[in-house]
Enzyme design. Sequence first.
Site, mmCIF file in Angstrom:
data_model
loop_
_atom_site.group_PDB
_atom_site.id
_atom_site.type_symbol
_atom_site.label_atom_id
_atom_site.label_comp_id
_atom_site.label_asym_id
_atom_site.label_seq_id
_atom_site.Cartn_x
_atom_site.Cartn_y
_atom_site.Cartn_z
ATOM 1 C CG ASN A 92 -60.608 -6.307 -2.001
ATOM 2 O OD1 ASN A 92 -61.080 -6.719 -3.212
ATOM 3 N ND2 ASN A 92 -60.129 -7.520 -1.443
ATOM 4 C CG HIS A 109 -60.125 -0.063 -7.417
ATOM 5 N ND1 HIS A 109 -60.572 -1.123 -7.734
ATOM 6 C CD2 HIS A 109 -59.682 0.582 -8.392
ATOM 7 C CE1 HIS A 109 -60.037 -1.505 -8.990
ATOM 8 N NE2 HIS A 109 -59.586 -0.200 -9.391
ATOM 9 C CB CYS A 117 -65.576 17.697 -0.488
ATOM 10 S SG CYS A 117 -66.517 18.919 -1.382
ATOM 11 C CG LEU A 209 -62.624 -20.052 -5.342
ATOM 12 C CD1 LEU A 209 -64.172 -19.694 -5.582
ATOM 13 C CD2 LEU A 209 -62.381 -21.303 -4.867
ATOM 14 C CB ALA A 226 -57.683 -16.358 -0.726
HETATM 15 P P1 NAD Z 1 -64.146 -9.775 -9.134
HETATM 16 O O1 NAD Z 1 -65.388 -10.051 -8.435
HETATM 17 O O2 NAD Z 1 -64.355 -9.636 -10.783
HETATM 18 O O3 NAD Z 1 -63.385 -11.342 -8.923
HETATM 19 C C1 NAD Z 1 -63.307 -12.143 -7.760
HETATM 20 C C2 NAD Z 1 -62.433 -13.101 -8.127
HETATM 21 O O4 NAD Z 1 -61.926 -13.819 -6.814
HETATM 22 C C3 NAD Z 1 -62.755 -14.111 -9.194
HETATM 23 O O5 NAD Z 1 -62.113 -14.636 -10.236
HETATM 24 C C4 NAD Z 1 -63.378 -15.559 -8.320
HETATM 25 O O6 NAD Z 1 -62.820 -16.765 -8.915
HETATM 26 C C5 NAD Z 1 -62.250 -15.336 -7.134
HETATM 27 N N1 NAD Z 1 -62.774 -16.004 -5.752
HETATM 28 C C6 NAD Z 1 -63.959 -16.138 -5.383
HETATM 29 N N2 NAD Z 1 -63.865 -16.726 -4.032
HETATM 30 C C7 NAD Z 1 -62.580 -16.869 -3.739
HETATM 31 C C8 NAD Z 1 -61.822 -17.476 -2.792
HETATM 32 N N3 NAD Z 1 -62.490 -17.813 -1.743
HETATM 33 N N4 NAD Z 1 -60.498 -17.586 -2.871
HETATM 34 C C9 NAD Z 1 -59.823 -17.147 -3.882
HETATM 35 N N5 NAD Z 1 -60.457 -16.469 -5.051
HETATM 36 C C10 NAD Z 1 -61.825 -16.363 -4.943
HETATM 37 O O7 NAD Z 1 -63.297 -8.968 -8.328
HETATM 38 P P2 NAD Z 1 -62.096 -8.077 -8.943
HETATM 39 O O8 NAD Z 1 -61.184 -8.472 -9.592
HETATM 40 O O9 NAD Z 1 -61.329 -7.681 -7.424
HETATM 41 O O10 NAD Z 1 -62.921 -6.803 -9.175
HETATM 42 C C11 NAD Z 1 -64.105 -6.273 -8.685
HETATM 43 C C12 NAD Z 1 -64.113 -4.809 -8.467
HETATM 44 O O11 NAD Z 1 -65.267 -4.710 -7.451
HETATM 45 C C13 NAD Z 1 -62.867 -4.201 -7.499
HETATM 46 O O12 NAD Z 1 -62.322 -2.968 -8.299
HETATM 47 C C14 NAD Z 1 -63.437 -3.950 -6.194
HETATM 48 O O13 NAD Z 1 -62.934 -2.495 -5.871
HETATM 49 C C15 NAD Z 1 -64.854 -3.814 -6.203
HETATM 50 N N6 NAD Z 1 -65.317 -4.862 -5.110
HETATM 51 C C16 NAD Z 1 -64.764 -4.696 -3.954
HETATM 52 C C17 NAD Z 1 -65.436 -5.662 -2.988
HETATM 53 C C18 NAD Z 1 -64.514 -5.664 -1.537
HETATM 54 O O14 NAD Z 1 -63.902 -4.666 -1.444
HETATM 55 N N7 NAD Z 1 -64.604 -6.551 -0.862
HETATM 56 C C19 NAD Z 1 -66.138 -6.728 -3.122
HETATM 57 C C20 NAD Z 1 -66.704 -6.549 -4.302
HETATM 58 C C21 NAD Z 1 -66.302 -5.740 -5.527
#
Ligand code: NAD
Length: 238
Positions: A92, A109, A117, A209, A226
């Site tokens: 995240n 990430h 820069c 989830l 979570a």
């Molecule tokens: P993803 O969006 O691909 O998957 C999210 C996962 O979380 C899903 O499998 C879903 O079932 C699960 N989920 C949803 N709600 C939940 C909850 N309440 N409790 C537990 N699990 C839950 O996410 P990813 O695999 O982290 O990949 C996404 C990429 O996007 C990352 O590289 C990240 O850098 C970026 N991203 C970051 C953020 C952030 O910083 N919060 C948000 C969106 C995307």
Amino acid sequence: MDTTKKVFVLTGAGISAESGIRTFRDSNGLWEEHHVEDVASPEGWQRDRELVWRFYSERRKQVLQCQPNPAHTALAVLEEALGDKLFLCTQNIDPMHESAGSKRVVHMHGELLKSRCEGCDRPPFYDEALYYSEKEIPQCECGNLIRPHIVWFGEMPFAMRAIKEAVRSCHLFITVGSSGAVYPAAGLVREISYRKDMGEDTRSIYVGLERPDNADLFDEVVLGKAGEVLPELLAKIP
Ligand code: NAD
């Protein structure tokens, strides 16, 4: 929890969903209504810097209004107990782990509230400013433009050497809220499964989830939110 054992935790967008930050999956592969290649790739940045900065400025504005949830807090409490035996690695870009009190967070990430820069080696710096038009985007002393400190698709994640070393030596590997579709993060559990096959004392748990794409590589998959499941799970681990 046994404080002599090393724990590796990988968190994904799902851990921040209950804090009000949307995941990719929630929006059918779009990121807050944008195609990822437009806002999260070097090509997108070259094409339209204003669009990219508008997108991350909106994300900055949003996370500054969000609060960590009990899953982030449970990991901060775990760090208090384990110290440097806990390696907390997040995909995240939001600052929810730090807001919950975690001190040692590896943001593989990048970080939304930092900029750097696009051209020179000046270190990334804390930045919560919002840039909505091309002329607002600041220039570095070297003359290049300032970009978000985010790892975009096609770029190398940060701290991979330290991450791989920590995965190689942990006794417990937990992934929270990650779809198992974004590499190299999704591939880390493969090392645990290999070490287990070699007879090593290590174990992996997924919390989220739904079953992630790499579910078969985990010893255990615990389905649920979570914020509800993780605090209880961590309290139960001997
Ligand atoms: P993803 O969006 O691909 O998957 C999210 C996962 O979380 C899903 O499998 C879903 O079932 C699960 N989920 C949803 N709600 C939940 C909850 N309440 N409790 C537990 N699990 C839950 O996410 P990813 O695999 O982290 O990949 C996404 C990429 O996007 C990352 O590289 C990240 O850098 C970026 N991203 C970051 C953020 C952030 O910083 N919060 C948000 C969106 C995307």
